[in-house]
Scaffold this motif. Structure first.
Motif, PDB file in Angstrom:
ATOM      1  N   LEU A   1       0.835  -1.195   0.000  1.00  0.00           N
ATOM      2  CA  LEU A   1       0.000   0.000   0.000  1.00  0.00           C
ATOM      3  C   LEU A   1       0.872   1.247   0.000  1.00  0.00           C
TER       4      LEU A   1
ATOM      5  N   GLN B   1      -8.390   0.025  -0.210  1.00  0.00           N
ATOM      6  CA  GLN B   1      -8.248  -0.399   1.175  1.00  0.00           C
ATOM      7  C   GLN B   1      -9.080  -1.639   1.478  1.00  0.00           C
TER       8      GLN B   1
ATOM      9  N   TYR C   1      -4.018  -1.404  11.349  1.00  0.00           N
ATOM     10  CA  TYR C   1      -5.210  -0.605  11.638  1.00  0.00           C
ATOM     11  C   TYR C   1      -5.264  -0.220  13.118  1.00  0.00           C
TER      12      TYR C   1
ATOM     13  N   ARG D   1      -3.385   4.873   5.736  1.00  0.00           N
ATOM     14  CA  ARG D   1      -3.452   3.945   4.607  1.00  0.00           C
ATOM     15  C   ARG D   1      -4.638   2.992   4.702  1.00  0.00           C
ATOM     16  N   LEU D   2      -5.100   2.694   5.912  1.00  0.00           N
ATOM     17  CA  LEU D   2      -6.207   1.765   6.106  1.00  0.00           C
ATOM     18  C   LEU D   2      -7.334   2.437   6.864  1.00  0.00           C
TER      19      LEU D   2
ATOM     20  N   ARG E   1     -11.620   7.579   6.531  1.00  0.00           N
ATOM     21  CA  ARG E   1     -10.243   7.784   6.950  1.00  0.00           C
ATOM     22  C   ARG E   1     -10.171   8.261   8.391  1.00  0.00           C
TER      23      ARG E   1
END
Length: 336
Positions: free
Chosen positions: A35, A196, A224, A235-236, A240
């Motif tokens: 990612l 994601q 996470y 990123r995850l 957001r």
């Protein structure tokens, strides 16, 4: 199948550094998702493993063998590109057969027929086997491209955003099928995506890249729930993570400049007042868009909530993340 290891791999294109001393291990039989935004080094990493590019420094190992100097054909890997890599003058069947007819494999025709029919059924293209590639839709062409990798039994599968051109339903279907194939075969997958959902649902491990450096490597849940930085945390997660000044709530560590709040880390019904600006109903959940001390927050609430724009909701952080001025995570306080 095989473990993949990159040790101290660096690669530059002119003045642009694509990979910067990258060290990473893709465990045997794992499904690793890379990612990061455009330019993070995801596709370059795939090309290092495949042999399409060679590192300026560092080594690449597959199954314990140093393959740094080997050609792509000698590495026994299969790669699926974002763009369709088909022979337009051949039929779907002939495109799927092509890798198996390599002089190196010498696959009997009976096995070729069985494998092609099996993969065509999985990818829902059995009725297109006699069509030429030029007669297919974009989604069908990408399925054939994926099929060309699946018909083989390579040491490693490399996939560069293979589902990005497909419609939502087909993406969801193939996400499940690709993961099932990987799990049944115990195959090693290295997979690049910006999605994601794909990362959270398909990966056994996620590698977060930033300007060619590996920022964090772990299971999707680990990244996470325990991100090492704002970059990794961003990123995850959908929606957001919320980022606001740390001093807006009491109790922040002395060197914290920002507080990170995922939707479930915002406790509703107690604390300080926030204003409901928008209620977004998504069926299985409802998102609340809140205004809190001139900052916007997004959280989730009961799908059947009666809250409406203009309502006041008390909120407070619950097990939040704190970050310093450089964006690094400040470890949570421990109690003894």
């Amino acid at each position: 199948m095989a473990e993949v290891t990159l040790t101290g791999v660096s690669k530059s294109f002119g003045s642009d550094t694509a990979l910067d001393n990258l060290t990473m291990t893709v465990p045997d039989g794992s499904f690793v998702v890379l990612l990061g935004p455009t330019g993070a080094g995801k596709t370059t990493t795939l090309r290092m493993v495949s042999g399409l590019d060679r590192p300026d420094s560092g080594r690449v190992f597959i199954g314990g063998l140093d393959v740094t100097a080997l050609t792509p054909a000698q590495r026994n890997v299969a790669m699926v590109f974002q763009q369709y890599s088909l022979y337009p003058h051949l039929t779907v069947r002939e495109n799927l057969e092509f890798p198996l007819k390599s002089p190196q494999l010498k696959t009997p025709q009976v096995q070729i027929d069985r494998k092609v029919n099996e993969v065509a059924g999985i990818l829902q293209i059995g009725h297109k086997l006699n069509n030429r590639a030029t007669e297919l839709s974009g989604g069908e062409m990408q399925r054939v491209s994926i099929g060309r990798a699946l018909v083989r039994n390579p040491a490693v599968f490399l996939m560069d955003e293979p589902l990005s051109s497909l419609d939502a339903k087909l993406r969801a279907d193939l996400r499940i099928e690709i993961k099932n194939i990987q799990a049944r075969a115990g195959a090693t997958f290295l997979y690049v995506t910006h999605d994601q959902i794909e990362a959270m649902t398909m990966a056994t491990h996620v590698g977060v890249l930033d300007h060619g450096r590996l920022v964090q490597f772990g299971t999707p849940r680990e990244i996470y729930e325990n991100p090492v930085s704002i970059y990794a945390a961003s990123r995850l997660g959908q929606p957001r993570i919320n980022l606001i000044p740390a001093n807006l709530f009491p109790g922040a560590p002395e060197n914290a400049t920002e507080i990170g709040l995922r939707p479930e880390q915002i406790k509703q019904g107690e604390g300080e007042s926030s204003l409901v600006q928008r209620v977004e109903r998504l069926g299985d959940q409802t998102r609340l868009h809140l205004a809190f001390k001139d900052h916007k927050l997004i959280t989730v609430t009961d799908a059947h909530t009666e809250l409406k724009p203009g309502d006041i909701v008390p909120i407070r952080p619950q097990n939040p993340f704190y970050f310093d001025a450089n964006g690094a995570r400040i470890p949570p306080r421990t109690t003894t």
